[in-house]
Scaffold this motif. Structure first.
Motif, PDB file in Angstrom:
ATOM      1  N   ASP A  10       0.877  -1.168   0.000  1.00 18.61           N
ATOM      2  CA  ASP A  10       0.000   0.000   0.000  1.00 18.61           C
ATOM      3  C   ASP A  10       0.912   1.215   0.000  1.00 18.61           C
ATOM      4  O   ASP A  10       1.319   1.714   1.048  1.00 18.61           O
ATOM      5  CB  ASP A  10      -0.903   0.003   1.230  1.00 18.61           C
ATOM      6  CG  ASP A  10      -1.874   1.182   1.230  1.00 18.61           C
ATOM      7  OD1 ASP A  10      -1.951   1.888   0.197  1.00 18.61           O
ATOM      8  OD2 ASP A  10      -2.533   1.409   2.257  1.00 18.61           O
ATOM      9  N   GLY A  11       1.268   1.689  -1.190  1.00 18.36           N
ATOM     10  CA  GLY A  11       2.241   2.772  -1.292  1.00 18.36           C
ATOM     11  C   GLY A  11       3.599   2.317  -0.800  1.00 18.36           C
ATOM     12  O   GLY A  11       4.133   1.306  -1.252  1.00 18.36           O
ATOM     13  N   ASP A  12       4.154   3.030   0.178  1.00 19.67           N
ATOM     14  CA  ASP A  12       5.456   2.689   0.752  1.00 19.67           C
ATOM     15  C   ASP A  12       5.340   1.737   1.934  1.00 19.67           C
ATOM     16  O   ASP A  12       6.354   1.427   2.582  1.00 19.67           O
ATOM     17  CB  ASP A  12       6.179   3.962   1.201  1.00 19.67           C
ATOM     18  CG  ASP A  12       6.537   4.859   0.027  1.00 19.67           C
ATOM     19  OD1 ASP A  12       6.732   4.325  -1.083  1.00 19.67           O
ATOM     20  OD2 ASP A  12       6.608   6.094   0.229  1.00 19.67           O
ATOM     21  N   HIS A  13       4.141   1.278   2.236  1.00 19.27           N
ATOM     22  CA  HIS A  13       3.932   0.403   3.391  1.00 19.27           C
ATOM     23  C   HIS A  13       3.547  -1.011   2.944  1.00 19.27           C
ATOM     24  O   HIS A  13       3.100  -1.226   1.813  1.00 19.27           O
ATOM     25  CB  HIS A  13       2.854   0.970   4.312  1.00 19.27           C
ATOM     26  CG  HIS A  13       3.273   2.183   5.060  1.00 19.27           C
ATOM     27  ND1 HIS A  13       3.370   3.424   4.473  1.00 19.27           N
ATOM     28  CD2 HIS A  13       3.624   2.362   6.365  1.00 19.27           C
ATOM     29  CE1 HIS A  13       3.763   4.317   5.368  1.00 19.27           C
ATOM     30  NE2 HIS A  13       3.934   3.700   6.528  1.00 19.27           N
ATOM     31  N   TYR A  14       3.716  -1.937   3.869  1.00 13.80           N
ATOM     32  CA  TYR A  14       3.304  -3.325   3.662  1.00 13.80           C
ATOM     33  C   TYR A  14       2.180  -3.634   4.649  1.00 13.80           C
ATOM     34  O   TYR A  14       2.335  -3.424   5.857  1.00 13.80           O
ATOM     35  CB  TYR A  14       4.469  -4.282   3.885  1.00 13.80           C
ATOM     36  CG  TYR A  14       5.590  -4.113   2.885  1.00 13.80           C
ATOM     37  CD1 TYR A  14       5.504  -4.669   1.614  1.00 13.80           C
ATOM     38  CD2 TYR A  14       6.732  -3.383   3.212  1.00 13.80           C
ATOM     39  CE1 TYR A  14       6.520  -4.512   0.690  1.00 13.80           C
ATOM     40  CE2 TYR A  14       7.758  -3.217   2.292  1.00 13.80           C
ATOM     41  CZ  TYR A  14       7.641  -3.780   1.035  1.00 13.80           C
ATOM     42  OH  TYR A  14       8.653  -3.608   0.116  1.00 13.80           O
ATOM     43  N   VAL A  15       1.071  -4.116   4.125  1.00 11.03           N
ATOM     44  CA  VAL A  15      -0.084  -4.417   4.965  1.00 11.03           C
ATOM     45  C   VAL A  15      -0.111  -5.924   5.240  1.00 11.03           C
ATOM     46  O   VAL A  15      -0.212  -6.729   4.304  1.00 11.03           O
ATOM     47  CB  VAL A  15      -1.395  -3.978   4.286  1.00 11.03           C
ATOM     48  CG1 VAL A  15      -2.586  -4.313   5.176  1.00 11.03           C
ATOM     49  CG2 VAL A  15      -1.353  -2.482   3.976  1.00 11.03           C
ATOM     50  N   PRO A  16      -0.024  -6.332   6.507  1.00 10.80           N
ATOM     51  CA  PRO A  16      -0.039  -7.761   6.821  1.00 10.80           C
ATOM     52  C   PRO A  16      -1.396  -8.389   6.506  1.00 10.80           C
ATOM     53  O   PRO A  16      -2.444  -7.739   6.623  1.00 10.80           O
ATOM     54  CB  PRO A  16       0.227  -7.804   8.331  1.00 10.80           C
ATOM     55  CG  PRO A  16       0.796  -6.467   8.679  1.00 10.80           C
ATOM     56  CD  PRO A  16       0.173  -5.498   7.706  1.00 10.80           C
ATOM     57  N   THR A  17      -1.376  -9.643   6.112  1.00 15.18           N
ATOM     58  CA  THR A  17      -2.604 -10.413   5.906  1.00 15.18           C
ATOM     59  C   THR A  17      -2.757 -11.411   7.047  1.00 15.18           C
ATOM     60  O   THR A  17      -1.831 -11.628   7.836  1.00 15.18           O
ATOM     61  CB  THR A  17      -2.574 -11.172   4.576  1.00 15.18           C
ATOM     62  OG1 THR A  17      -1.608 -12.236   4.662  1.00 15.18           O
ATOM     63  CG2 THR A  17      -2.209 -10.237   3.419  1.00 15.18           C
TER      64      THR A  17
END
Length: 270
Positions: A10-17
């Motif tokens: 998500d842009g410069d971030h990583y969203v955990p699943t």
């Protein structure tokens, strides 16, 4: 891979699943995905085909939740033969873990004979029947082929493991990432007893003399000892062509009752 990845961008971030949920707290991530994402970013930003990522050390001092993750990296030293970089895992604006990776330039081995352990003489993964999916470790988190000394039993543990998910969505695993995301398994492999796993590891270090050439990573428990609730452990690492290095970890005794060993936990969920 078709399975849900551990992180989405998500842009410069990583969203955990949800696939990255940890075993100690349902609202926190598994240590292996922390190690995996740090290894992913270090290789992506600082890797080089002429250099081998010979050592990866990850200190894990907090259990991150499912907030978006930022990973920052910094090149500490750029030399002709040695490159050192570090990465920090920041979740919800708080530092949760930090990694250091040492990249060494590939060259030729010097002449001379040096003692080394005998070759790993075990059946190949294809020769071992796949276990019942309901009894897979950590709720079927990996594809495994047990060799000897299963969880809940005594004796030295040996098994093959293959990752079934990408670390980051649409980013196929590289050989180094396969080792990084698997390395945290050194803790249960080395520290679990016949009563379950009662140690939580606070770090992981992987040493590699070469990258794996196949998708299967072999684990062989090589050392465990503990005094006053502090444990250290080590596992030798292999691929289907032989030794690739080893993984070690420090761990702390948990004050709450021991968590069931991986196979037992999966049976309880089934």
């Amino acid at each position: 891979m078709k399975n849900e990845p551990f992180f989405k961008r998500d842009g410069d971030h990583y969203v955990p699943t949800a696939a990255g949920r940890g075993p100690w707290n349902p609202n926190s991530l598994h240590g292996r995905v922390i190690v995996g994402l740090l290894g992913f970013e270090l290789e992506r930003k600082h890797g080089d085909p002429d250099f081998l990522p010979a050592r990866l050390t990850v200190d894990m001092y907090r259990l991150p939740g499912f907030d978006p993750v930022e990973v920052t990296t910094r090149l500490i030293r750029e030399g002709g033969r040695i490159r050192v970089a570090e990465a920090e895992f920041i979740s919800g604006g708080v530092s949760m873990a930090k990694a250091t990776c040492q990249f060494l330039r590939r060259t030729e081995n010097p002449e001379g004979k040096v003692w080394k352990a005998p070759e790993w003489d075990v059946p190949k993964p294809a020769a071992i029947p796949a276990p019942d999916p309901s009894s897979g470790p950590m709720g079927r988190m990996w594809s495994t082929r047990p060799i000897s000394g299963g969880f809940g039993q005594g004796g030295q543990r040996r098994m093959w493991m293959s990752e079934v998910r990408d670390i980051v969505e649409d980013e196929p695993l590289t050989p180094f990432q396969r080792v990084a995301v698997a390395a945290d398994f050194a803790s249960p492999a080395a520290h679990a007893s016949d009563q379950g796993l009662a140690f939580i590891n606070s770090d992981v270090t992987v040493y590699l003399h070469r990258l794996p050439r196949t998708e299967w990573i072999g684990f062989e428990s090589a050392y465990h000892d503990a005094t006053e609730g502090v444990a250290v452990g080590e596992c030798r690492l292999y691929d289907e062509q032989g030794s690739i290095g080893f993984a070690s970890c420090a761990a702390l005794a948990q004050k709450r009752p021991a968590r069931p060993a991986p196979a037992e936990a999966a049976k309880a969920e089934a």
